[in-house]
Design a protein around this motif. Structure first.
Motif, mmCIF file in Angstrom:
data_model
loop_
_atom_site.group_PDB
_atom_site.id
_atom_site.type_symbol
_atom_site.label_atom_id
_atom_site.label_comp_id
_atom_site.label_asym_id
_atom_site.label_seq_id
_atom_site.Cartn_x
_atom_site.Cartn_y
_atom_site.Cartn_z
ATOM 1 N N ALA A 25 0.851 -1.263 0.002
ATOM 2 C CA ALA A 25 -0.021 -0.183 0.075
ATOM 3 C C ALA A 25 0.871 1.272 -0.183
ATOM 4 C CB ALA A 25 -0.556 -0.034 1.296
ATOM 5 N N LEU A 26 1.850 1.382 0.632
ATOM 6 C CA LEU A 26 2.953 2.457 0.787
ATOM 7 C C LEU A 26 3.617 2.651 -0.689
ATOM 8 C CD1 LEU A 26 4.582 2.047 4.447
ATOM 9 C CD2 LEU A 26 2.770 3.951 3.597
ATOM 10 N N VAL A 27 3.744 1.452 -1.242
ATOM 11 C CA VAL A 27 4.515 1.602 -2.382
ATOM 12 C C VAL A 27 3.312 2.166 -3.624
ATOM 13 C CG1 VAL A 27 5.526 0.355 -4.452
ATOM 14 C CG2 VAL A 27 6.322 -0.039 -2.090
ATOM 15 N N PHE A 30 3.064 5.952 -2.980
ATOM 16 C CA PHE A 30 4.175 7.182 -3.148
ATOM 17 C C PHE A 30 4.899 6.871 -4.541
ATOM 18 C CE2 PHE A 30 4.225 6.703 1.534
ATOM 19 C CZ PHE A 30 4.209 8.033 2.077
ATOM 20 N N GLU A 31 4.774 5.709 -5.087
ATOM 21 C CA GLU A 31 5.297 5.186 -6.357
ATOM 22 C C GLU A 31 4.023 4.690 -7.334
ATOM 23 O OE1 GLU A 31 8.028 6.004 -7.768
ATOM 24 O OE2 GLU A 31 8.981 7.075 -6.166
ATOM 25 N N PRO A 32 3.044 5.315 -7.926
ATOM 26 C CA PRO A 32 2.174 4.575 -8.570
ATOM 27 C C PRO A 32 2.486 4.101 -9.909
ATOM 28 C CG PRO A 32 1.706 7.033 -8.511
ATOM 29 C CD PRO A 32 2.941 6.880 -7.712
ATOM 30 N N ASN A 33 3.577 4.582 -10.438
ATOM 31 C CA ASN A 33 4.199 3.994 -11.995
ATOM 32 C C ASN A 33 4.636 2.621 -11.546
ATOM 33 O OD1 ASN A 33 6.239 4.966 -10.608
ATOM 34 N ND2 ASN A 33 7.282 5.682 -12.064
ATOM 35 N N ILE A 34 5.110 2.217 -10.528
ATOM 36 C CA ILE A 34 5.676 0.766 -10.384
ATOM 37 C C ILE A 34 4.926 0.022 -9.444
ATOM 38 C CG2 ILE A 34 8.171 1.384 -10.772
ATOM 39 C CD1 ILE A 34 8.515 1.173 -7.662
ATOM 40 N N GLY A 35 3.794 0.664 -8.769
ATOM 41 C CA GLY A 35 2.500 0.076 -8.094
ATOM 42 C C GLY A 35 2.289 -1.356 -8.416
ATOM 43 N N ILE A 36 1.908 -1.820 -9.624
ATOM 44 C CA ILE A 36 1.281 -2.824 -10.029
ATOM 45 C C ILE A 36 2.446 -3.974 -10.116
ATOM 46 C CG2 ILE A 36 1.674 -2.610 -12.459
ATOM 47 C CD1 ILE A 36 -1.559 -4.082 -10.536
ATOM 48 N N LEU A 39 2.747 -4.845 -6.549
ATOM 49 C CA LEU A 39 1.509 -5.577 -6.129
ATOM 50 C C LEU A 39 1.923 -7.171 -6.617
ATOM 51 C CD1 LEU A 39 -0.884 -5.348 -4.354
ATOM 52 C CD2 LEU A 39 -2.015 -4.859 -6.685
ATOM 53 N N ALA A 40 2.359 -7.185 -7.709
ATOM 54 C CA ALA A 40 2.639 -8.597 -8.158
ATOM 55 C C ALA A 40 3.649 -9.377 -7.316
ATOM 56 C CB ALA A 40 2.908 -8.688 -9.822
ATOM 57 N N VAL A 41 4.807 -8.471 -6.929
ATOM 58 C CA VAL A 41 5.653 -9.314 -6.223
ATOM 59 C C VAL A 41 5.578 -9.295 -4.905
ATOM 60 C CG1 VAL A 41 8.217 -8.686 -5.301
ATOM 61 C CG2 VAL A 41 7.573 -8.215 -7.602
ATOM 62 N N VAL A 42 4.620 -8.727 -4.205
ATOM 63 C CA VAL A 42 4.024 -8.690 -2.853
ATOM 64 C C VAL A 42 3.159 -10.054 -2.697
ATOM 65 C CG1 VAL A 42 2.554 -7.893 -1.010
ATOM 66 C CG2 VAL A 42 4.498 -6.524 -2.060
ATOM 67 N N PHE A 43 1.968 -10.210 -4.035
ATOM 68 C CA PHE A 43 1.415 -11.279 -4.061
ATOM 69 C C PHE A 43 2.371 -12.628 -4.035
ATOM 70 C CE2 PHE A 43 -2.515 -9.171 -5.791
ATOM 71 C CZ PHE A 43 -2.906 -8.807 -4.336
ATOM 72 N N GLY A 44 3.596 -12.551 -4.904
ATOM 73 C CA GLY A 44 4.297 -13.627 -4.881
ATOM 74 C C GLY A 44 4.895 -13.946 -3.569
ATOM 75 N N PHE A 45 5.111 -13.186 -2.791
ATOM 76 C CA PHE A 45 5.719 -13.581 -1.489
ATOM 77 C C PHE A 45 4.516 -14.118 -0.587
ATOM 78 C CE2 PHE A 45 9.224 -10.591 -2.167
ATOM 79 C CZ PHE A 45 10.333 -11.476 -1.901
#
Length: 106
Positions: A25-27, A30-36, A39-45
């Motif tokens: 959520a913080l990413v 603050f960085e909407p251009n790399i947000g998705i 999000l994919a990497v966090v879902f991976g973890f």
């Protein structure tokens, strides 16, 4: 994990998952251009953690339900593989998230 008596303890899986979602959520804020991608990497973890906890509870589940527990083991392995795929190739995660949201809205 699969005890018949209620245990009140600390759930590390939920804590780690919550921290990862807060970081995502913080990413996104603050960085909407790399947000998705984040999000994919966090879902991976999260998928890896979920797979590990499912596999770790396999032996207890097998004691309770017998050979039917093999499905939990297979799902745990699939979670691990999906998590690794999302971390190694985030574009796969981005496409999957896009399709999931599409089907969710339908």
């Amino acid at each position: 994990m699969f005890s018949m008596r209620p245990k009140w303890g600390f759930d590390w899986h939920e804590l780690i998952t919550g921290i990862l979602f807060i970081l995502a959520a913080l990413v996104l804020v603050f960085e909407p251009n790399i947000g998705i991608t984040a999000l994919a990497v966090v879902f991976g973890f999260v998928a890896i953690i979920s797979g590990l906890t499912t596999i770790s509870g396999f032996s207890k589940l097998r004691e309770l339900v017998g050979n039917v527990a093999i499905f939990a083991l297979v799902i745990g392995i699939i979670d691990l593989l999906i998590g690794l795929l999302f971390i190694i190739k985030p574009t796969s995660g981005i496409m999957t998230i896009g399709y999931l949201f599409t089907f969710w809205f339908i």
